[in-house]
Write a protein that holds these residues in place. Structure first.
Motif: not given
Length: 358
Positions: A315-316, A320-321, A340-341, A345-348
């Motif tokens: 993700v970073v 980015g942070m 987590i895996s 998907a989290w970013v989207r």
């Protein structure tokens, strides 16, 4: 009514725990002093790198020996388990007094034995749950470092003591920054743990079935199986809650590992050597040691470090942070176990189209 004999747990744990490494009084004094200093140094590095800020005043780490760690964790367990204790006490059909008395002592011995095992392995922790301070002036959490275990580990690994101590402090201070800088995080974890405990099936037939399953699991793990006691003793509803707890703890543990390794090269000259040797140490141990770790779910915790760190790195790298720090916005922005895996998907879901990394 007392579900666990806490005094007996402390007595059993401190009696069974192995002594720490042999050090002179001066060596012990120097180790304690340096760990206190390095914990403050590490906090500055962590805050600057993570960009998580808090109004909480810096606190010197509490340095303990193995018995001190056991006593501190019993205090924390009492706070965590209070809702369950109150529920059992107010039950319309409480167990007979003799059953409660005997059961609490048996459980006290078991808790003490587990803590004696863990007390030789834990390097440090951020204690989320402390007995309430009547004055309201003391901090709600406490960073604890187990000096004899840190000294023992650096000797076993044959690494630079100063570098290793700072490296450990970077990880543990990350947890302090997380839970003091993210205002809702402590209460979220506490509420999930309370819900988990109150979802317990307390009727006798269910408990007997669970104990029978636990005995089967012990036998399977001794034969080389992959089960653990945590999975066996849960109800279906508890499994759902534990999934949420596992996701958030995987995040905070992985974030700690990510920070310690990202900050490390600039302040810990031998960080690459330390990381390589420490990774080998995590996977080592005798057959008995590995069996106990599987039963207690400790191997799952080791997996959390790796999976959580991989999530944070991905993700970073994409957002980015500042983009990653949106994870701390609310419970709704925490990653699910599936995310987590699959960090993409989290970013989207949370970020959409991420900005270029900082």
């Amino acid at each position: 009514m007392q579900v666990i004999d806490w005094d007996l747990a402390v007595t059993t744990g401190t009696r069974l725990v192995r002594p720490g490494p042999q050090v002179s009084r001066e060596e012990a004094r120097q180790a304690v002093a340096e760990l206190r200093t390095l914990s403050r140094e590490a906090e500055g590095h962590v805050r600057e790198f993570t960009r998580i800020h808090t109004e909480t005043a810096p606190q010197v780490a509490t340095i303990v020996d193995r018995p001190g760690w056991i006593k501190a964790n019993v205090e924390g367990f009492r706070v965590v388990l209070e809702p369950l204790t109150q529920r059992v006490s107010s039950s319309a059909n409480p167990p007979p007094a003799i059953v409660s008395a005997v059961g609490s002592r048996i459980t006290g011995v078991e808790v003490g034995a587990v803590l004696a095992f863990l007390a030789t392995r834990v390097l440090g922790q951020y204690e989320l749950f402390l007995p309430p301070d009547p004055t309201g002036r003391e901090p709600a959490g406490r960073l604890t470092l187990v000096a004899p275990n840190i000294v023992n580990a650096e000797r076993e690994l044959n690494v630079n003591p100063h570098d290793f101590r700072l490296w450990v402090c970077l990880h543990e201070e990350t947890h302090r920054v997380q839970f003091t800088g993210v205002s809702w995080l402590r209460e979220y974890v506490r509420s999930q743990m309370t819900e988990f405990l109150l979802a317990s099936d307390l009727d006798l037939p269910t408990l007997v079935d669970r104990l029978r399953g636990a005995a089967d699991t012990v036998a399977d793990v001794v034969r080389g199986g992959e089960g653990n006691l945590i999975d066996v003793i849960q109800s279906p509803h508890q499994k759902e809650i534990l999934d949420r707890l596992t996701a958030v703890m995987t995040l905070v543990e992985g974030h700690g590992d990510f920070v310690m390794d990202a900050v490390g090269p600039s302040v810990v000259p031998s960080v690459a050597q330390i990381r390589a040797k420490f990774a080998q140490r995590r996977e080592g141990g005798s057959k008995l040691d590995r069996t106990i770790r599987r039963l207690l779910g400790i191997d799952l915790k080791m997996k959390q470090y790796a999976e959580g760190a991989a999530f944070v790195r991905k993700v970073v790298g994409q957002a980015g942070m500042d983009g990653f720090n949106r994870v701390w916005t609310s419970p709704n922005t925490l990653p699910t176990p599936a995310e987590i895996s699959d960090p993409d998907a989290w970013v989207r879901r949370v970020i959409g189209t991420p900005a270029l990394p900082n």
